[in-house]
Design an enzyme around this catalytic site. Structure first.
Site, PDB file in Angstrom:
ATOM      1  N   ASN A 110      23.443  38.758  60.765  1.00 27.50           N
ATOM      2  CA  ASN A 110      24.329  40.012  59.762  1.00 27.50           C
ATOM      3  C   ASN A 110      25.080  40.653  60.363  1.00 27.50           C
ATOM      4  OD1 ASN A 110      22.131  38.333  57.651  1.00 27.50           O
ATOM      5  ND2 ASN A 110      21.481  40.224  57.310  1.00 27.50           N
TER       6      ASN A 110
ATOM      7  N   HIS B 278      41.498  74.185  22.893  1.00 26.88           N
ATOM      8  CA  HIS B 278      42.041  73.283  22.016  1.00 26.88           C
ATOM      9  C   HIS B 278      41.385  71.990  21.207  1.00 26.88           C
ATOM     10  CE1 HIS B 278      46.553  74.670  23.864  1.00 26.88           C
ATOM     11  NE2 HIS B 278      45.840  74.051  24.617  1.00 26.88           N
TER      12      HIS B 278
END
Ligand code: F6R
Length: 625
Positions: free
Chosen positions: A123, A521
């Site tokens: 690994n 807005h």
């Protein structure tokens, strides 16, 4: 959730990927079953780590080695490999997640030396792979795979040929290789042993009666032993049925018995490597995933890639969902820091966006899986117009990677949770690294960006450790909310979108993100007392501008959650819930700061009784348009 449930120091420092198991028994059937059956079950318990191929070697008393390996998932290939039919006294097995060389039968582990006498599984990744490979080829070794692992077998072979004992050969091999590794080696000169060495990647020894075993994680061994020794960095040695030998720093023996611990795990803890969900595991893995990405980038970001980006007339950056948000960060940095003509867009909008490209243009596909159909279609359209195509992806050999002209792998390790976490952070860091290199070529000052790239793993770690519990408490306050806003300006807009996506997809609370300046807005019409609004603020030119937007929300009674650089005291004082984070001044902060949004979303899902790993109506990889 506590980090204490992670079983070993290595477990939270190392990218969780690939699985290793090895066992030596005094006689056949000491384990109570054929060694092949044991290996298969052990690999099943390591499946959570992610992998693309499987293999094993079983050795009997007269040193006959049976080696079988194949690309695919255990469930699909276990019958072809035929684990149960093999018995012996030594066995090693592996689940591989490709790093060097595509997923394939020949790249699957184990790997053997030229003489078939050394068998290795591994690994991690070897940094000096290229140099070692060339050296071994020049000395006449026959390499049968594209992996870095195979090189270890050939190095041991050379040392044995020089007359060293297997242990001496192991010591010399460890001096030769650089990088992250945990490997097991069967060396036929001492056939009752399995040799091992560890640096960075985790490995644990399990003690038994008449057998000993070694694995990359405890779950692989839990059916046979709960007495374990966690191997530490810089240690090596061997196990045999009756012996455990460990030494440190190349020949100082260690008393293994002084290190034995007894574990008591539930199956639930085992499957997720100690975490209750994959998503939590992957959130916690981010520091190491970013480190892994950074380690892999220098070799991949070639001068040619930098040249085509700097010469491009226009750069299009596409992604879907979370990857789109990462594309936004990359685009922001390219425009604002390097002054390139870039634009990000949602992949599925490729028809309306990609109108008149040619070979002066560059297209960047950002995709964790490398298979998302919208991004693939956008890429194909850009390619059909002769644009140069770069893929940023996590999956080796994926379709997007294969079809691109240039590929850059994030190497973040497999992501199993449906909600993307560590791959967002690593996509951002990949983009930041490219931008840094572009600055260096252009002579643009980027010292702050460079510094923040390098400290991002430790800052991410700090943020996760400090705030996981606080996000759990905050989720209890917010869990009845029906709507939420995530507001940001400029640099913090992409992670505001990402926060809203995470919350809606796993907690099912309706969440929207807006540019903070836009909120007045229209979106502000929804805000009433107690409405949660999350602001994210870096210490940059937008940090000041956002103050008015916070005041506007507060005036309507919003419950303000402000995640900001800790030096922004005025902004943090406006919060009902201030979250003071290490000060960062560039968009690199998107990678560490997004952890707050991820942890909030995760805890909201859990507090509301949902499984964050299984969001309704969603799939990890979307391959239909
Ligand atoms: C959100 C999520 C999705 C993916 C999107 C793109 O948490 O996971 O929005 O980001 O489907 O996937 P990739 O990156 O594989 O192209």
């Amino acid at each position: 959730m506590s980090r204490d449930i992670i079983y070993c120091a290595a477990g939270n420092r190392v990218l969780i990927v690939c699985g290793i198991i090895g066992v030596c028994q005094r006689e056949k059937l000491v384990l109570g079953e054929p060694i092949g059956s044991f290996l298969k079950k052990a690999l099943q318990r390591l499946e959570y780590r992610g992998y693309d191929s499987v293999g094993f070697a079983v050795i009997d008393k007269d040193r006959r080695i049976t080696l079988r390996k194949k690309k695919g998932k255990l469930a699909e290939i276990e019958n072809i490999l035929g684990f149960d039919a093999f018995d012996g006294v030594v066995g090693i097995a592996h689940t591989r997640w490709a790093t060097h060389g595509e997923p394939s039968d020949r790249n699957a582990h184990p790997h053997i030396d030229c003489n078939g006498c050394v068998v290795v599984i591994h690994n991690g990744t070897l940094q000096n792979y290229q140099e070692l490979k060339e050296l071994l080829i020049s000395r006449g070794h026959l390499l049968r795979s594209d992996t870095d692992t195979e090189l270890i077998a050939h190095i041991i072979e050379e040392k044995i040929r020089e007359g060293l004992t297997p242990l001496e050969a192991l010591r010399e091999t460890v001096k030769t290789i650089k990088g992250a590794y945990a490997f097991l080696a069967y060396i036929c000169k001492e056939p009752d042993k399995i040799f091992f060495a560890k640096n960075v990647s985790p490995i644990v020894i399990g003690l038994g009666n008449g057998f000993n075993m070694i694995a990359s994680d405890i779950p692989a061994m839990i059916s046979h032993t709960k007495r374990v020794i966690v191997v530490e960095d810089g240690e090596m040695g061997y196990i045999s049925p009756d012996t455990i030998y460990i030494e440190k720093d190349n020949n100082t023996p260690i008393d293994p018995m002084s290190r034995v611990i007894t574990v008591d795990w539930t199956p639930e803890m085992i499957d997720k490597g100690g975490y209750p969900h994959y998503m939590a595991k992957e959130i916690y893995e981010q520091p190491i995933a970013i480190r892994s990405t950074l380690a892999g980038l220098p070799d991949q970001i070639t001068d040619e890639i930098l040249r085509i980006l700097l010469r491009a007339r226009r750069i299009y950056i596409a992604g879907a969902g979370t990857s789109y948000h990462a594309a936004m960060v990359i685009d922001f940095m390219m425009r604002n820091i390097v002054d390139l003509d870039s634009r990000s867009f949602i992949s599925s909008e490729y028809l309306s966006t990609l109108r008149s490209l040619d070979d002066n243009d560059v297209f960047i596909a950002v995709s964790q899986s490398g298979e998302t159909i919208d991004t693939l279609m956008a890429m194909r359209r850009a390619k059909s117009m002769n644009a140069k195509v770069i893929a940023v992806t996590n999956v080796l050999g994926s379709t997007i990677a294969r079809e691109a002209d240039y590929k850059i792998y994030m190497r973040a390790g497999p992501e199993i949770g449906v909600a993307a976490t560590k791959t967002f952070a690593t996509e951002v860091i990949t983009g930041a690294y490219i931008v840094e290199k572009l600055c260096l070529v252009r002579g643009i000052e980027c010292s702050q960006l460079s510094k923040e790239i390098r400290i991002s793993p430790s800052i991410t770690e700090l943020i996760i450790n400090k705030y996981f519990k606080e996000m759990e408490s905050l989720s209890k306050i917010l869990k009845e909310a029906r709507n939420m806003y995530f507001l940001g300006r400029g640099s913090t807009l992409p992670i505001s979108y990402e926060g809203a996506l995470k919350v809606k997809e796993i907690s099912y609370i309706h969440a929207e993100a807006y540019p903070a300046g836009e909120s007045k807005h229209g979106p502000i019409a929804l805000v009433e007392p107690g409405f949660p609004v999350v602001f994210t603020i870096f210490d940059d030119e937008y940090g000041e501008l956002i103050i008015n937007n916070i005041e506007e929300m507060k005036a309507r009674g919003a419950y303000t959650i402000i995640a900001a650089s800790e030096n922004l005291e005025r902004q943090l004082k406006l919060a009902n819930k201030p979250i003071a984070l290490p000060t960062m001044r560039t968009p690199v902060a998107s990678a560490p700061y997004v952890a707050i949004h991820q942890m909030l979303a995760y805890n909201l899902a859990v507090s509301r009784g949902y499984d964050p790993d299984k969001p309704r109506n969603l799939a990890k990889t979307v391959t239909v348009e």
